[in-house]
Design a protein around this motif. Structure first.
Motif, mmCIF file in Angstrom:
data_model
loop_
_atom_site.group_PDB
_atom_site.id
_atom_site.type_symbol
_atom_site.label_atom_id
_atom_site.label_comp_id
_atom_site.label_asym_id
_atom_site.label_seq_id
_atom_site.Cartn_x
_atom_site.Cartn_y
_atom_site.Cartn_z
ATOM 1 N N LEU A 196 9.049 -67.205 -85.566
ATOM 2 C CA LEU A 196 9.182 -65.759 -85.411
ATOM 3 C C LEU A 196 10.186 -65.406 -84.318
ATOM 4 O O LEU A 196 10.899 -64.409 -84.413
ATOM 5 N N SER A 197 10.240 -66.226 -83.275
ATOM 6 C CA SER A 197 11.238 -66.014 -82.222
ATOM 7 C C SER A 197 12.646 -66.170 -82.777
ATOM 8 O O SER A 197 13.551 -65.389 -82.458
ATOM 9 N N ILE A 198 12.834 -67.173 -83.637
ATOM 10 C CA ILE A 198 14.139 -67.392 -84.267
ATOM 11 C C ILE A 198 14.480 -66.219 -85.180
ATOM 12 O O ILE A 198 15.615 -65.736 -85.189
ATOM 13 N N CYS A 199 13.493 -65.735 -85.944
ATOM 14 C CA CYS A 199 13.705 -64.567 -86.808
ATOM 15 C C CYS A 199 14.180 -63.367 -85.988
ATOM 16 O O CYS A 199 15.112 -62.656 -86.391
ATOM 17 N N LYS A 200 13.535 -63.134 -84.854
ATOM 18 C CA LYS A 200 13.908 -62.002 -84.007
ATOM 19 C C LYS A 200 15.335 -62.143 -83.493
ATOM 20 O O LYS A 200 16.111 -61.179 -83.497
ATOM 21 N N THR A 201 15.701 -63.358 -83.070
ATOM 22 C CA THR A 201 17.056 -63.602 -82.585
ATOM 23 C C THR A 201 18.085 -63.312 -83.670
ATOM 24 O O THR A 201 19.122 -62.674 -83.423
ATOM 25 N N ILE A 202 17.812 -63.778 -84.896
ATOM 26 C CA ILE A 202 18.742 -63.574 -86.012
ATOM 27 C C ILE A 202 18.863 -62.090 -86.355
ATOM 28 O O ILE A 202 19.964 -61.559 -86.518
ATOM 29 N N VAL A 203 17.715 -61.402 -86.464
ATOM 30 C CA VAL A 203 17.720 -59.978 -86.814
ATOM 31 C C VAL A 203 18.511 -59.174 -85.779
ATOM 32 O O VAL A 203 19.320 -58.304 -86.132
ATOM 33 N N LYS A 204 18.276 -59.456 -84.507
ATOM 34 C CA LYS A 204 18.997 -58.734 -83.452
ATOM 35 C C LYS A 204 20.494 -59.012 -83.523
ATOM 36 O O LYS A 204 21.321 -58.113 -83.332
ATOM 37 N N ALA A 205 20.868 -60.272 -83.824
ATOM 38 C CA ALA A 205 22.286 -60.629 -83.936
ATOM 39 C C ALA A 205 22.946 -59.907 -85.106
ATOM 40 O O ALA A 205 24.153 -59.625 -85.078
ATOM 41 N N LEU A 206 22.166 -59.588 -86.133
ATOM 42 C CA LEU A 206 22.679 -58.878 -87.310
ATOM 43 C C LEU A 206 22.493 -57.366 -87.169
ATOM 44 O O LEU A 206 22.606 -56.619 -88.138
ATOM 45 N N ASN A 207 22.203 -56.925 -85.920
ATOM 46 C CA ASN A 207 22.087 -55.492 -85.575
ATOM 47 C C ASN A 207 20.907 -54.800 -86.257
ATOM 48 O O ASN A 207 20.982 -53.615 -86.603
ATOM 49 N N GLY A 208 19.837 -55.553 -86.463
ATOM 50 C CA GLY A 208 18.634 -54.981 -87.036
ATOM 51 C C GLY A 208 17.487 -54.966 -86.047
ATOM 52 O O GLY A 208 17.667 -55.220 -84.853
ATOM 53 N N ASP A 209 16.312 -54.678 -86.544
ATOM 54 C CA ASP A 209 15.107 -54.654 -85.709
ATOM 55 C C ASP A 209 13.986 -55.336 -86.479
ATOM 56 O O ASP A 209 14.055 -55.477 -87.709
ATOM 57 N N ILE A 210 12.940 -55.754 -85.782
ATOM 58 C CA ILE A 210 11.836 -56.485 -86.416
ATOM 59 C C ILE A 210 10.530 -56.112 -85.730
ATOM 60 O O ILE A 210 10.502 -55.797 -84.537
ATOM 61 N N GLY A 211 9.436 -56.118 -86.503
ATOM 62 C CA GLY A 211 8.148 -55.768 -85.919
ATOM 63 C C GLY A 211 6.997 -56.204 -86.808
ATOM 64 O O GLY A 211 7.188 -56.780 -87.881
ATOM 65 N N VAL A 212 5.790 -55.896 -86.358
ATOM 66 C CA VAL A 212 4.588 -56.309 -87.091
ATOM 67 C C VAL A 212 3.453 -55.348 -86.792
ATOM 68 O O VAL A 212 3.365 -54.777 -85.698
ATOM 69 N N SER A 213 2.597 -55.146 -87.776
ATOM 70 C CA SER A 213 1.331 -54.450 -87.580
ATOM 71 C C SER A 213 0.261 -55.286 -88.276
ATOM 72 O O SER A 213 0.541 -55.942 -89.274
ATOM 73 N N SER A 214 -0.941 -55.270 -87.739
ATOM 74 C CA SER A 214 -1.956 -56.153 -88.303
ATOM 75 C C SER A 214 -3.359 -55.697 -87.941
ATOM 76 O O SER A 214 -3.581 -55.073 -86.897
ATOM 77 N N THR A 215 -4.298 -56.007 -88.834
ATOM 78 C CA THR A 215 -5.713 -55.777 -88.586
ATOM 79 C C THR A 215 -6.448 -57.089 -88.802
ATOM 80 O O THR A 215 -6.410 -57.643 -89.912
ATOM 81 N N PRO A 216 -7.079 -57.645 -87.759
ATOM 82 C CA PRO A 216 -7.786 -58.915 -87.921
ATOM 83 C C PRO A 216 -8.793 -58.866 -89.071
ATOM 84 O O PRO A 216 -9.557 -57.916 -89.205
ATOM 85 N N GLY A 217 -8.739 -59.874 -89.925
ATOM 86 C CA GLY A 217 -9.639 -59.960 -91.056
ATOM 87 C C GLY A 217 -9.164 -59.227 -92.302
ATOM 88 O O GLY A 217 -9.731 -59.395 -93.380
ATOM 89 N N LYS A 218 -8.093 -58.423 -92.163
ATOM 90 C CA LYS A 218 -7.619 -57.640 -93.311
ATOM 91 C C LYS A 218 -6.185 -57.960 -93.714
ATOM 92 O O LYS A 218 -5.804 -57.744 -94.858
ATOM 93 N N GLY A 219 -5.383 -58.457 -92.779
ATOM 94 C CA GLY A 219 -4.022 -58.823 -93.147
ATOM 95 C C GLY A 219 -2.970 -58.332 -92.167
ATOM 96 O O GLY A 219 -3.281 -57.682 -91.162
ATOM 97 N N SER A 220 -1.730 -58.646 -92.480
ATOM 98 C CA SER A 220 -0.605 -58.302 -91.603
ATOM 99 C C SER A 220 0.559 -57.751 -92.422
ATOM 100 O O SER A 220 0.692 -58.024 -93.613
ATOM 101 N N ARG A 221 1.401 -56.986 -91.746
ATOM 102 C CA ARG A 221 2.625 -56.459 -92.350
ATOM 103 C C ARG A 221 3.773 -56.724 -91.389
ATOM 104 O O ARG A 221 3.859 -56.121 -90.326
ATOM 105 N N PHE A 222 4.634 -57.667 -91.767
ATOM 106 C CA PHE A 222 5.843 -57.926 -90.998
ATOM 107 C C PHE A 222 6.991 -57.154 -91.643
ATOM 108 O O PHE A 222 7.072 -57.055 -92.870
ATOM 109 N N TRP A 223 7.857 -56.600 -90.834
ATOM 110 C CA TRP A 223 8.995 -55.843 -91.346
ATOM 111 C C TRP A 223 10.238 -56.153 -90.513
ATOM 112 O O TRP A 223 10.142 -56.555 -89.355
ATOM 113 N N PHE A 224 11.393 -55.997 -91.137
ATOM 114 C CA PHE A 224 12.638 -56.045 -90.384
ATOM 115 C C PHE A 224 13.673 -55.179 -91.082
ATOM 116 O O PHE A 224 13.548 -54.866 -92.275
ATOM 117 N N THR A 225 14.660 -54.732 -90.336
ATOM 118 C CA THR A 225 15.700 -53.877 -90.879
ATOM 119 C C THR A 225 17.070 -54.509 -90.716
ATOM 120 O O THR A 225 17.292 -55.334 -89.820
#
Length: 228
Positions: A196-225
């Motif tokens: 995930l650290s590598i993903c963030k580095t790549i996204v930032k280098a490509l002038n995008g952004d990255i984030g996550v929202s999550s609820t324990p026991g229900k799932g996660s949503r990762f996003w990047f632009t």
């Protein structure tokens, strides 16, 4: 404050290097061990089962080595990017097909390709593929039932990519540091803690952004632009 952060980073790096010996040996031992056993198998069913185990460990070993090499490039400042016109739907279609074969039994991979817009971006196809692959692989690792969904949406000046799952979710304390180096949500699951650290580095280098929202026991949503 900066000195303390530097010390913590050094400690994390030392722990990481110590753990990598175990992380690499585990899939390597499985590959070598089951490769030897498979020659003695009598039935095709048994052989097929061991081939699947070998393939899974090959994938894991490849990801481990790729993460380590990319981390080394980032640390030394020689991470390379090669920009070209990219068909985003083609990349998502390919990753959907590849990762559909890797989901656990009882999990469905979802990607409504017909509903996704045809979009061409001027970006690095290899790195975009790497981000999507990494996020899908993480979702597969932590989702034992339900679904994993890959999608993207065309906004005014950017494309929003989303990978959602119905997995175990991420606790609030881990959400704060999920994109930091050497962070692992579950220490019992294999991996470098670098993906995930590598993903963030790549996204930032490509002038995008990255984030996550999550609820324990229900799932996660990762996003990047990525800029459009």
């Amino acid at each position: 404050m900066e000195m303390q952060k530097a010390r913590e980073a050094d400690m994390l790096k030392s722990t990481f290097l110590a753990n990598m010996s175990h992380e690499i040996r585990t899939p390597l031992n499985a590959i070598v061990g089951f490769s030897g056993i498979i020659a003695e198998m009598d039935t095709e069913e048994d052989k097929s089962e061991y081939v699947e185990i070998i393939n899974k460990n090959c994938d894991l070993l490849l990801r481990l080595i790729t993460d380590i090499l990319d981390f080394s490039k980032i640390e030394s400042g020689v991470m390379e990017y090669s920009l070209s016109d990219v068909n985003i739907k083609e990349i998502c279609s390919e990753q959907y097909r590849i990762h559909s074969l890797k989901v656990q039994e009882g999990v469905t991979m979802v990607c409504d390709l017909a509903a996704l817009p045809d979009v061409t971006l001027h970006t690095d196809p290899k790195r975009v593929t790497q981000i999507i692959s990494n996020l899908l692989s993480n979702a597969i690792k932590f989702t034992e039932q339900g679904s994993i969904t890959l999608s993207y949406t065309l906004k005014k000046d950017h494309i929003l990519f989303e990978i959602s799952d119905t997995g175990i979710g991420i606790s609030a304390k881990h959400l704060e540091s999920i994109f930091e180096r050497f962070t692992k949500v579950d220490s019992f699951r294999q991996g470098t803690g670098l993906g995930l650290s590598i993903c963030k580095t790549i996204v930032k280098a490509l002038n995008g952004d990255i984030g996550v929202s999550s609820t324990p026991g229900k799932g996660s949503r990762f996003w990047f632009t990525l800029p459009y």
